[in-house]
Design a protein around this motif. Sequence first.
Motif, PDB file in Angstrom:
ATOM      1  N   PHE A 242       0.825  -1.211   0.000  1.00 35.61           N
ATOM      2  CA  PHE A 242       0.000   0.000   0.000  1.00 35.61           C
ATOM      3  C   PHE A 242       0.860   1.263   0.000  1.00 35.61           C
ATOM      4  O   PHE A 242       0.487   2.273  -0.598  1.00 35.61           O
ATOM      5  N   LEU A 243       2.007   1.233   0.675  1.00 31.45           N
ATOM      6  CA  LEU A 243       2.872   2.403   0.746  1.00 31.45           C
ATOM      7  C   LEU A 243       3.956   2.417  -0.321  1.00 31.45           C
ATOM      8  O   LEU A 243       4.484   3.480  -0.639  1.00 31.45           O
ATOM      9  N   MET A 244       4.306   1.269  -0.862  1.00 29.86           N
ATOM     10  CA  MET A 244       5.457   1.184  -1.757  1.00 29.86           C
ATOM     11  C   MET A 244       5.078   1.044  -3.219  1.00 29.86           C
ATOM     12  O   MET A 244       5.964   1.037  -4.081  1.00 29.86           O
ATOM     13  N   ASN A 245       3.798   0.941  -3.529  1.00 34.14           N
ATOM     14  CA  ASN A 245       3.367   0.746  -4.922  1.00 34.14           C
ATOM     15  C   ASN A 245       2.428   1.866  -5.343  1.00 34.14           C
ATOM     16  O   ASN A 245       1.705   2.437  -4.521  1.00 34.14           O
ATOM     17  N   PRO A 246       2.411   2.186  -6.637  1.00 34.74           N
ATOM     18  CA  PRO A 246       1.373   3.094  -7.151  1.00 34.74           C
ATOM     19  C   PRO A 246       0.067   2.352  -7.361  1.00 34.74           C
ATOM     20  O   PRO A 246       0.027   1.117  -7.346  1.00 34.74           O
ATOM     21  N   SER A 247      -0.989   3.095  -7.559  1.00 36.97           N
ATOM     22  CA  SER A 247      -2.299   2.493  -7.794  1.00 36.97           C
ATOM     23  C   SER A 247      -2.578   2.462  -9.285  1.00 36.97           C
ATOM     24  O   SER A 247      -2.337   3.430  -9.999  1.00 36.97           O
ATOM     25  N   GLN A 248      -3.088   1.330  -9.758  1.00 38.55           N
ATOM     26  CA  GLN A 248      -3.441   1.178 -11.161  1.00 38.55           C
ATOM     27  C   GLN A 248      -4.937   1.292 -11.408  1.00 38.55           C
ATOM     28  O   GLN A 248      -5.393   1.113 -12.528  1.00 38.55           O
ATOM     29  N   GLY A 249      -5.685   1.584 -10.339  1.00 37.49           N
ATOM     30  CA  GLY A 249      -7.117   1.793 -10.505  1.00 37.49           C
ATOM     31  C   GLY A 249      -7.889   0.518 -10.775  1.00 37.49           C
ATOM     32  O   GLY A 249      -7.324  -0.543 -11.057  1.00 37.49           O
ATOM     33  N   LEU A 250      -9.201   0.607 -10.666  1.00 32.87           N
ATOM     34  CA  LEU A 250     -10.124  -0.504 -10.936  1.00 32.87           C
ATOM     35  C   LEU A 250      -9.819  -1.728 -10.089  1.00 32.87           C
ATOM     36  O   LEU A 250     -10.147  -2.855 -10.458  1.00 32.87           O
ATOM     37  N   GLY A 251      -9.169  -1.541  -8.937  1.00 27.05           N
ATOM     38  CA  GLY A 251      -8.884  -2.641  -8.038  1.00 27.05           C
ATOM     39  C   GLY A 251      -7.750  -3.549  -8.476  1.00 27.05           C
ATOM     40  O   GLY A 251      -7.494  -4.568  -7.832  1.00 27.05           O
ATOM     41  N   ILE A 252      -7.057  -3.234  -9.599  1.00 27.50           N
ATOM     42  CA  ILE A 252      -5.955  -4.086 -10.053  1.00 27.50           C
ATOM     43  C   ILE A 252      -4.815  -4.045  -9.042  1.00 27.50           C
ATOM     44  O   ILE A 252      -4.253  -5.062  -8.665  1.00 27.50           O
ATOM     45  N   GLN A 253      -4.445  -2.868  -8.612  1.00 24.99           N
ATOM     46  CA  GLN A 253      -3.398  -2.685  -7.608  1.00 24.99           C
ATOM     47  C   GLN A 253      -3.662  -1.374  -6.901  1.00 24.99           C
ATOM     48  O   GLN A 253      -3.933  -0.360  -7.547  1.00 24.99           O
TER      49      GLN A 253
END
Length: 501
Positions: A242-253
């Motif tokens: 959650f802190l080390m990754n970006p979000s890809q939207g739509l629940g993918i990441q």
Amino acid sequence: MSLVVFLVLSILVLLLAFVFERGVAVVLENLIIGAGTALAFVALPVVLLSRRAYRRGIVTGTGTDAVSSYVRFAFLAVFVLLAAGLGYAFATATSLSYGSVTLEPTTAVGALPALVVSGVLLLVARAADTSTAETDREQLVARLARLVVAGLVAGALVELFVAEIGVPGVPFMPIAVAAVAAVSLVALVASYARDVPYPRVLPVTVLLWASVVAAVHVLATGDAVAVAGVGIVEGGTVNWPFLMNPSQGLGIQIGVMPAMFGTIWIVLGAVVFAVPLAVGAAVYLTEYAEDSLFTRGVDVATNGLWSTPSIVFGLFGLAFIVPRFGDSPSILASQLVLGFMLLPLVLITSREAMKSVPDEYRDASAALGVSKWRTIRSVVVPAAMPGVITGVILGVGRIAGETAPLLLVLNGPNFPGSAPGVLSSFDVGFGLQPPFIHVSNPALLERASALPYQLYAVITAGVGAEESFGWGTALVLLGVVLSFFAVSVASRRYFRRKLQQ
């Protein structure tokens, strides 16, 4: 008064608990941490709480003082139990899991956590060092310790430089760090065995410096400083999606790393821009300007700016700042806008703090023949620093959560794929025309995201993510703000302690 304070603190605790309960599950999802790194983080509050408990005892007063003392010991007991659980993981070499959090039985400590923990403990050790070298032998030991620390720091700086230009790291640094750490441990044990009070803090300080240098060495070169798996490694001891990754939207990441770094850079830039201006203006208005129509106008303008809605600052930034800095919303424009929002409060608190400095301080300095500017620099400003930092704390608490100005002057993507590379984008050039040194940073002129901006997009606008992701973002935002508060409170306590000495 105690009842009012208790009610206010209770509301604050309930608010934090509500956000924590809603967002902790998504924030801690799939968190994997090594036991060595976890033990390093647990050791920090254990040392701090143990030191306060040793100095003050179980109960140091009545009312709120007694309650705070019992709460302090309760937290100490909790962290000691956590340390015991980590020791169990070490001894049995088994993984511990609770929900989606996994504790791996690795003994290595990550370089960045080791740097943070060692740096904080080093500051604590230096603040606790009240002993002085009295005999010639003690003075010689102190000089040798300073020489060793200077050598280690110089080696770390050399490694950072050669790593920047692509040259392999210095091979003897791990051996030097290990030798210094071993000698420091022997000296510490000897000081307790012989009951010699003076050198007791000195080897601890040198040992912590060795840990800091080892962490810098690992970060610069990527080479681990470890024996039989125990030591400092480059990474891999913490995996926090959650802190080390970006979000890809739509629940993918899901992740808030780009927005978190965007918030940190914006707040730091605003503080660096506003605080020197505010303190300088407070010095002039308090120490040089006389009571006149000009100073009264400044008072009215300052109070008016502090009470101005934040959206007005955003419109000012969009109309005046953005066209002059790249003609596009950017990190720099956001830093300047939030800096203008922070400026009035820091100016007000700085002026009040400087006015509260007794005139006897100024008179005593003038009686010694010290110039007015040196008196201001060496007497007035240090005495007023606790009040100045109080203004910074209050101001950061406001600007870190602002959303309306960022919608106008930042306006980045809701879920960016990478964090702004502010540190890696600095470009330094040399020329034959003034100012001869040209510094640029294209990353500051790019759009970005921030935690309040992303929180607005998720919860209010309902864009691209579930509501639980928004609560997790809110929890991280609170953590960032509280981290700034912690640094400011520690700085204020440091200056107060210096004034009492």
